[in-house]
Design an enzyme around this catalytic site. Structure first.
Site, PDB file in Angstrom:
ATOM      1  N   GLY A 157       0.830  -0.984  -0.519  1.00 42.28           N
ATOM      2  CA  GLY A 157       0.150  -0.164   0.303  1.00 42.28           C
ATOM      3  C   GLY A 157       0.610   1.266  -0.343  1.00 42.28           C
ATOM      4  O   GLY A 157       0.350   2.643  -0.850  1.00 42.28           O
ATOM      5  N   LYS A 175      -7.655   7.371   9.334  1.00 44.29           N
ATOM      6  CA  LYS A 175      -9.078   7.576  10.055  1.00 44.29           C
ATOM      7  C   LYS A 175      -8.921   7.529  11.356  1.00 44.29           C
ATOM      8  O   LYS A 175      -9.441   6.496  12.404  1.00 44.29           O
ATOM      9  CB  LYS A 175      -9.783   5.641   9.542  1.00 44.29           C
ATOM     10  CG  LYS A 175      -9.934   6.642   8.036  1.00 44.29           C
ATOM     11  CD  LYS A 175     -10.551   4.858   8.025  1.00 44.29           C
ATOM     12  CE  LYS A 175     -10.218   4.959   6.246  1.00 44.29           C
ATOM     13  NZ  LYS A 175     -11.291   3.280   5.450  1.00 44.29           N
ATOM     14  N   ARG A 204      -5.470   0.127  -7.210  1.00 45.51           N
ATOM     15  CA  ARG A 204      -4.127   0.562  -7.049  1.00 45.51           C
ATOM     16  C   ARG A 204      -3.617   1.621  -7.639  1.00 45.51           C
ATOM     17  O   ARG A 204      -2.600   2.643  -7.584  1.00 45.51           O
ATOM     18  CB  ARG A 204      -3.348  -0.019  -6.529  1.00 45.51           C
ATOM     19  CG  ARG A 204      -3.198  -0.823  -5.600  1.00 45.51           C
ATOM     20  CD  ARG A 204      -2.381  -2.188  -4.679  1.00 45.51           C
ATOM     21  NE  ARG A 204      -2.297  -3.608  -4.483  1.00 45.51           N
ATOM     22  CZ  ARG A 204      -2.360  -3.298  -3.162  1.00 45.51           C
ATOM     23  NH1 ARG A 204      -2.151  -2.585  -2.157  1.00 45.51           N
ATOM     24  NH2 ARG A 204      -2.415  -4.784  -2.704  1.00 45.51           N
ATOM     25  N   ASP A 233      -5.971   2.667  10.011  1.00 55.84           N
ATOM     26  CA  ASP A 233      -7.335   2.588   9.922  1.00 55.84           C
ATOM     27  C   ASP A 233      -7.008   1.685  11.530  1.00 55.84           C
ATOM     28  O   ASP A 233      -7.380   2.667  12.767  1.00 55.84           O
ATOM     29  CB  ASP A 233      -7.818   1.778   9.424  1.00 55.84           C
ATOM     30  CG  ASP A 233      -9.644   0.833   9.369  1.00 55.84           C
ATOM     31  OD1 ASP A 233      -9.815   2.026   8.825  1.00 55.84           O
ATOM     32  OD2 ASP A 233      -9.626   0.286  10.625  1.00 55.84           O
TER      33      ASP A 233
HETATM   34  P1  IMP Z   1      -5.171  -0.911   9.995  1.00 57.24           P
HETATM   35  O1  IMP Z   1      -4.383  -2.443  11.034  1.00 57.24           O
HETATM   36  O2  IMP Z   1      -7.222  -1.206  10.358  1.00 57.24           O
HETATM   37  O3  IMP Z   1      -4.577   0.125  11.262  1.00 57.24           O
HETATM   38  O4  IMP Z   1      -5.172  -1.356   8.821  1.00 57.24           O
HETATM   39  C1  IMP Z   1      -4.191  -1.051   7.764  1.00 57.24           C
HETATM   40  C2  IMP Z   1      -4.116  -1.330   6.889  1.00 57.24           C
HETATM   41  O5  IMP Z   1      -5.685  -1.425   6.373  1.00 57.24           O
HETATM   42  C3  IMP Z   1      -3.344  -0.506   6.140  1.00 57.24           C
HETATM   43  O6  IMP Z   1      -1.886  -0.348   5.761  1.00 57.24           O
HETATM   44  C4  IMP Z   1      -4.001  -0.828   4.194  1.00 57.24           C
HETATM   45  O7  IMP Z   1      -3.586  -1.823   3.658  1.00 57.24           O
HETATM   46  C5  IMP Z   1      -6.191  -1.302   5.104  1.00 57.24           C
HETATM   47  N1  IMP Z   1      -6.752  -0.256   4.542  1.00 57.24           N
HETATM   48  C6  IMP Z   1      -7.385   0.480   5.438  1.00 57.24           C
HETATM   49  N2  IMP Z   1      -8.142   1.614   5.081  1.00 57.24           N
HETATM   50  C7  IMP Z   1      -8.199   1.203   4.190  1.00 57.24           C
HETATM   51  C8  IMP Z   1      -8.968   1.690   3.212  1.00 57.24           C
HETATM   52  O8  IMP Z   1     -10.151   2.786   3.420  1.00 57.24           O
HETATM   53  N3  IMP Z   1      -8.928   1.918   1.648  1.00 57.24           N
HETATM   54  C9  IMP Z   1      -7.688   0.744   1.452  1.00 57.24           C
HETATM   55  N4  IMP Z   1      -7.486   0.583   2.342  1.00 57.24           N
HETATM   56  C10 IMP Z   1      -7.761   0.513   3.577  1.00 57.24           C
HETATM   57 MG    MG Z   2      -4.102  -3.237   1.618  1.00 55.95          MG
END
Ligand code: IMP
Ligand code: MG
Length: 183
Positions: A48, A135, A169, A107
């Site tokens: 990402g 977020k 992407r 996130d």
């Molecule tokens: P977390 O572990 O929930 O903080 O998520 C982090 C990972 O989730 C990021 O590196 C992204 O790959 C993916 N992610 C979280 N939110 C989104 C979004 O809105 N679009 C695309 N990928 C997301």
């Molecule tokens: Mg991802």
């Protein structure tokens, strides 16, 4: 019949190419200022953060070294599965190094928490985080984020290397994916 283009799946543009470029330049300048005179290892998270890190490092005006990790958690979903898998580990010796982790989006915070825990046992001099998108309303764990490009609302976004099920992407801007595509 020709397949629909990927742009038809975007409900709205959240951040344009110009907005992203301006903010990335500001982040690069801040990093240059903060780390001047120190050795910096930039650890980016694939896939990402690929486009973000490529743009960001060209706005950092000092010596840096690069390494990466490949992690995976989402698959064909829009919420974290809660378990983060390190697919490929970094190769650098981070002991005594100043490490800046570069991510696309935070996130729940679970992915970064896992990565930081994984790094910390190797005793780097410091660990900071730079994310393009944040977020805050979705956070499940507390996390110290030194550099954040944009705080965004609780919407699933794609483009600039963010994906849904490995697609979108290559969209050059960040757009909100039409919810009916994953509902
Ligand atoms: P977390 O572990 O929930 O903080 O998520 C982090 C990972 O989730 C990021 O590196 C992204 O790959 C993916 N992610 C979280 N939110 C989104 C979004 O809105 N679009 C695309 N990928 C997301
Ligand atoms: Mg991802």
């Amino acid at each position: 019949m020709a397949p629909m283009g990927m742009r038809d799946d975007i409900a709205s543009v959240l951040l344009s190419e110009e907005q992203i470029a301006t903010r990335v330049a500001e982040l690069g300048a801040a990093i240059t200022r903060d780390y001047s005179g120190r050795d910096l290892l930039i650890l980016f998270v694939l896939k990402g953060a690929l486009i973000f890190v490529a743009d960001l490092i060209r706005r950092i005006d000092m010596q840096v070294r690069l390494d990466f990790m490949v992690v995976s958690s989402y698959g064909a979903r829009t919420e974290t599965s809660g378990s983060v898998r390190i697919v490929t580990d970094m190769r650098s010796d981070v002991r005594g190094q100043h490490v800046l982790i570069v991510e696309d989006i935070i996130d729940s915070g679970l992915t970064l928490t896992e990565i930081i825990a994984h790094l910390r046992v190797r005793e780097p001099a410091s660990i900071e985080v730079c994310t393009l998108l944040n977020k805050p309303s979705r956070r499940q764990v507390e996390l110290d984020v030194r550099y954040a490009g944009f705080d965004i609302p609780d919407q699933f976004v794609v483009g600039y290397c963010l994906d849904f099920d490995e697609r979108y992407r290559n969209l050059p801007y960040i757009g909100v994916l039409r919810p009916e595509l994953y509902a």
